[in-house]
Design a protein around this motif. Sequence first.
Motif: not given
Length: 786
Positions: A326-353
């Motif tokens: 409901n709030y805009n808590l992840v505004y990724t344009r704040n992140i300017n010039a990273p050397n690396y990045g990693a992201k993990l997303t998943g869903r199982h039954n009624k759960h998402s992460l």
Amino acid sequence: MFAHSKKLVVLFTLCFSLFVSAQAQSPIHIARIQDTINIDANLDEVAWQSATKVQLNIVTRPYDNTPSPISTEALLMEDGSTFYLAFIAQDPDPEQIRAFLKDRDKAWGNDLVGIKLDTYNEQRSAYRFLVNPLGVQIDGIENEITKKESDSWDGIWQSAGKITSTGYIVEVALPLRMLNFNDKLPQQTWGIELMRFFPREQNLRISNIKLDRGNSCEICQLAKAQGFAQAKQGSNLMITPSLVASSSETLDDDDDTLWHKENDVEASLDIRWGITPDILLNATINPDFSTVESDNARLNINNNFALFNEEKRPFFLDNADYFDSNYNLVYTRNINAPNYGAKLTGRHNKHSLGFFITDDSDTNILVPGNRASSIATIDGKSKASALRYQNNYNDDITLGWISTYRSAKDYHNLVNGADGQIRFNTEDVAKFQFLHSNTQYPTNFFQQFCDIDNEEDCQVIEQKENCDLNECTYNEPALRAMDDQPFSGYAYKASFTHTDSAWHYFTRFNKQNADFRGDLGFMPRVDFNKFVIGGDRRWYADEGQWWTKFKVYSDWDISHNDAGELLEREFDINAQLNAKYESYIRLSYTDREQVGSRIDKSSLAIDGNTTLFNEKQWSLFAEIKPILGLYLNINLSGGDAIDYSNNRLGQREQISPRINWNINEHLEVKFKQTYRRLDADNAKVFIARLTDIRATYQFNVMSYLRLSVIYNNTHRNADNYLYKDPDDITAKSKDLSAELLYAYKLNPQTVFYLGYSSHQDSEEDFANLTRDSHKAFVKLSYAWIK
């Protein structure tokens, strides 16, 4: 005779309703094939003869589930790894088909056909794939919880289209590897809607299902499709190496004959790997996070708060909806010039992460307030991360948790919070979110915002690190950033919304206390709470009328700071009309009481330290598509407006016309002009003009050449600024930016860009514009998919 005809109409309507109801209740069984399909819009493979056939025969907008005046048939089949679709769209006058060659996601307003898919059948989100008659793609994700519809997400899929003597044909192949679904099930059951957009005098939205106007959740109303027995997503591995090279020259600030040249070559690597059908890993090394596509030009004058810009970078866009709240808590344009990045997303039954982590070469932080916000920078590397969890407790209740964290030397910001949505029925929905933050700013961080009274004694450098505190004139961002000890704050919002076929009304409360910070998000206000109540009433025309919908909307809101001091009280009302030729007009009136700038800048107090101004404003917006390929709009506004630089009430006027013209199938010209004027004390304060011209020649669906020219021309009346020496006011400022870009996109990740850009500015007349920088660049990336 009349009575007999009336009975026939009633009988036909009844039969149509019964047919539609039966069709909507029966699952669509997707045919299984073994053949190879060539995506060319010819439909000459034998397999298409055994495809599942679905009729699109219901107009869901602007009319209320009426019979379609044109025939559209969708053909559906799958082979276990790919979902194939074809649309045979009949047209009584094919010369009126609106189809232009466009860049990806830019074909809105064209004739379109496509599909919406809820692959988990959970009524929370859905993929959307649309194609125009020439094969131009639009794709995106709809989120029912946040009500966001975004075209930012890009999948890799195939489409082809062609116009025929009786209409047009579109053929589509959707690889299952790009979709999130539970492939452990022996058979899939997905939510599905097939759509056609038919823009003529009215833009008809035609579907295979009925959509209830009184149900704000369209995803909840999708039909069911069954099939894809034993479907697997495969290894779902994509490796995308990129190379970016540039050569730039910048004019020396002190010597206009000296140019500084810089050549740069950067290689990067992106990896997208479906570890399991439920878990996706995105990783990037030395990523190219540059934005090749130009942002929309906007005026930034007499604005107190930072402007929001859309994210366009692929690493952050993939499964970005997993981090929405409901709030805009992840505004990724704040992140300017990273050397690396990693992201993990998943869903199982009624759960998402969802979880991601990046570093950054420097840290841009939005320091919020209740009258102004500003951006500061921390030198040195920093870390940023976010964690988001959601639980679809049942069909009507969704619960979630979110955590974000940013850290650098002597700095951190941690936010934790819970949120949820409760759908009481098809008409009534409640949402809530509660957040807690803990923050520490570096020592003397606030000095970046100080206005220096004595620059010679202060020996000021770019970040004013050596300034004596007694030589600074404070402003709100400086005062908000002074504390160099850890501090904590909280925020929460709650809302209730009712929507039926004629009425929509809502109430919501939002509070961010003075010590709350959401530095990874876009939250420009703190020490601020706001209560809003409002709603609208809608009327719909019968089919065949010159208008389709009329709406009256109104709301009332009031805002205070933590001390209970009034910041703003506002009443809005507007009337909106939709009519022929996709025309729309909105007339608005606002009566607002609002405090101006602080008199004593060293105090955050409102009462006795600000003036409460009463602004009465009006605005008129109108748009129309009068002929094939032409779009026109104009935005007019005027009335009272606070002159923040001088803390007084002025008079504002703005005129902003826009023209988009597809001259032919390949060439489009866009023109937008914004004129803004502010007067006070019977004299001009400023006049700002922004001209944005873009011409694009689209060779085919994969390549284009675009010229962009943006000209900003601002005049200030130095004698009408009350608190500054006229010599410190730039009376004239002009700058001209131009970019020539060639792009070839085999798919969203396999791209080639070649471009040249330059910038000129002047504090005199247009003829005195002087180039101060220019740059040539090339980008090449290739997506290897397994």
